[in-house]
Scaffold this motif. Sequence first.
Motif, PDB file in Angstrom:
ATOM      1  N   ASP A 235       0.862  -1.188   0.000  1.00 34.22           N
ATOM      2  CA  ASP A 235       0.000   0.000   0.000  1.00 34.22           C
ATOM      3  C   ASP A 235       0.896   1.236   0.000  1.00 34.22           C
ATOM      4  O   ASP A 235       1.490   1.589   1.018  1.00 34.22           O
ATOM      5  CB  ASP A 235      -0.904   0.006   1.230  1.00 34.22           C
ATOM      6  N   LEU A 236       1.001   1.879  -1.126  1.00 35.23           N
ATOM      7  CA  LEU A 236       1.961   2.958  -1.338  1.00 35.23           C
ATOM      8  C   LEU A 236       1.852   4.039  -0.269  1.00 35.23           C
ATOM      9  O   LEU A 236       0.781   4.628  -0.072  1.00 35.23           O
ATOM     10  CB  LEU A 236       1.760   3.560  -2.729  1.00 35.23           C
ATOM     11  N   ASP A 237       2.967   4.299   0.419  1.00 36.08           N
ATOM     12  CA  ASP A 237       3.077   5.372   1.417  1.00 36.08           C
ATOM     13  C   ASP A 237       2.076   5.223   2.564  1.00 36.08           C
ATOM     14  O   ASP A 237       1.733   6.206   3.232  1.00 36.08           O
ATOM     15  CB  ASP A 237       2.901   6.750   0.760  1.00 36.08           C
ATOM     16  N   GLU A 238       1.611   4.007   2.816  1.00 34.35           N
ATOM     17  CA  GLU A 238       0.625   3.799   3.872  1.00 34.35           C
ATOM     18  C   GLU A 238       1.057   2.736   4.871  1.00 34.35           C
ATOM     19  O   GLU A 238       0.228   2.208   5.618  1.00 34.35           O
ATOM     20  CB  GLU A 238      -0.741   3.427   3.261  1.00 34.35           C
ATOM     21  N   GLY A 239       2.351   2.411   4.908  1.00 31.71           N
ATOM     22  CA  GLY A 239       2.828   1.390   5.824  1.00 31.71           C
ATOM     23  C   GLY A 239       2.879   1.871   7.257  1.00 31.71           C
ATOM     24  O   GLY A 239       2.654   3.056   7.554  1.00 31.71           O
ATOM     25  N   PRO A 240       3.180   0.962   8.198  1.00 32.79           N
ATOM     26  CA  PRO A 240       3.232   1.316   9.621  1.00 32.79           C
ATOM     27  C   PRO A 240       4.212   2.462   9.886  1.00 32.79           C
ATOM     28  O   PRO A 240       5.382   2.383   9.523  1.00 32.79           O
ATOM     29  CB  PRO A 240       3.705   0.019  10.287  1.00 32.79           C
ATOM     30  N   ILE A 241       3.720   3.521  10.524  1.00 33.11           N
ATOM     31  CA  ILE A 241       4.511   4.731  10.750  1.00 33.11           C
ATOM     32  C   ILE A 241       5.444   4.535  11.940  1.00 33.11           C
ATOM     33  O   ILE A 241       5.036   4.102  13.009  1.00 33.11           O
ATOM     34  CB  ILE A 241       3.587   5.940  10.990  1.00 33.11           C
ATOM     35  N   ILE A 242       6.718   4.883  11.730  1.00 36.32           N
ATOM     36  CA  ILE A 242       7.717   4.788  12.794  1.00 36.32           C
ATOM     37  C   ILE A 242       7.944   6.144  13.452  1.00 36.32           C
ATOM     38  O   ILE A 242       8.014   6.263  14.676  1.00 36.32           O
ATOM     39  CB  ILE A 242       9.053   4.248  12.240  1.00 36.32           C
ATOM     40  N   GLU A 243       8.074   7.191  12.637  1.00 39.35           N
ATOM     41  CA  GLU A 243       8.360   8.516  13.175  1.00 39.35           C
ATOM     42  C   GLU A 243       7.785   9.597  12.265  1.00 39.35           C
ATOM     43  O   GLU A 243       7.725   9.424  11.033  1.00 39.35           O
ATOM     44  CB  GLU A 243       9.879   8.712  13.309  1.00 39.35           C
ATOM     45  N   GLN A 244       7.347  10.698  12.869  1.00 38.69           N
ATOM     46  CA  GLN A 244       6.893  11.868  12.129  1.00 38.69           C
ATOM     47  C   GLN A 244       7.481  13.124  12.759  1.00 38.69           C
ATOM     48  O   GLN A 244       7.605  13.210  13.985  1.00 38.69           O
ATOM     49  CB  GLN A 244       5.357  11.952  12.122  1.00 38.69           C
ATOM     50  N   VAL A 245       7.837  14.069  11.906  1.00 36.31           N
ATOM     51  CA  VAL A 245       8.382  15.348  12.354  1.00 36.31           C
ATOM     52  C   VAL A 245       7.562  16.457  11.719  1.00 36.31           C
ATOM     53  O   VAL A 245       7.229  16.397  10.530  1.00 36.31           O
ATOM     54  CB  VAL A 245       9.869  15.491  11.961  1.00 36.31           C
ATOM     55  N   VAL A 246       7.220  17.472  12.518  1.00 37.51           N
ATOM     56  CA  VAL A 246       6.375  18.568  12.038  1.00 37.51           C
ATOM     57  C   VAL A 246       7.013  19.901  12.406  1.00 37.51           C
ATOM     58  O   VAL A 246       7.555  20.067  13.505  1.00 37.51           O
ATOM     59  CB  VAL A 246       4.961  18.484  12.646  1.00 37.51           C
TER      60      VAL A 246
END
Length: 295
Positions: A235-246
């Motif tokens: 699933d393109l760009d929809e895998g399990p999220i590890i980290e996000q920065v904002v």
Amino acid sequence: MSTIEQQPTQKQYILTASCTAAIGIVAAVSGFLARRDCYICALEQFDDDSTQRFFMRAVFRPMSADIGIERIRAEFPAEVAGRLEMEWAIYDPSEPVKTVIMVSKYDHCLDDLLYRRRNGELNMEITAVVSNHQDLRPMVEREGIRFVHLPVTRETKQRQEARILELLEETGAELVVLARYMQILSDDLSRKLAGRCINIHHSFLPGFKGAKPYHQAYDRGVKLIGATAHYATPDLDEGPIIEQVVTRVDHSYKPEQLVRVGRDNECLALAAAVKFHIERRVFVDGNKTIVFRGS
């Protein structure tokens, strides 16, 4: 002086485990280690109520030279893991994680990873850098790292992906990092790399797709610029999220400034995700992750 203080140089290991949630799991693991004269330096755990799964990461060190890690690995299944139907592993964190990095033309994420590896922040051995372009070859070879050029077309995609798998087997690489690799992996390759392939992208998806997402964001007057690091899946760009920065921005930021902020966010998110992975802090729980951030 206590026994713990007398052994400051004892080798440490990391135990990761997951199983169906139940009473007594922590006691079973800690008791097993205590009976083998192992000191637990750090322990983190989490129960996911939605899936009824239990997750644990324990850092421990044997307090006696008579207790070898191979003996612990051999005895743990019979005494603990088997009856709890536990998925588990014991790692030596001093061993660099063999890693293949994949890139295209953008250099910022690769350059950041190379720097962090060079200064000891990321304990990984980069066995090769793979690219569908030649642009970054000088940067890679200056570091003494193997550069593999695998140009991708519709006709060559399947053959080149087979070569990637051969390269992983050949080098013993455990982890693949897509450091702004601008090719979509096939569903087959994504499945074969499940849980060991980290991707990075801007966090506008699915809102701003296609070319110039930061210009699209500027036209919409966005106030937050972000980046997401996740495990690659079909699933393109929809895998399990590890980290996000904002990062918060405002009306004064031009598209070029948004691009610069985005690059910084991508570097930070990807480096953190890679660090969490190689320190065995990440557990995949369905389409999400459990990430232990403690000591």
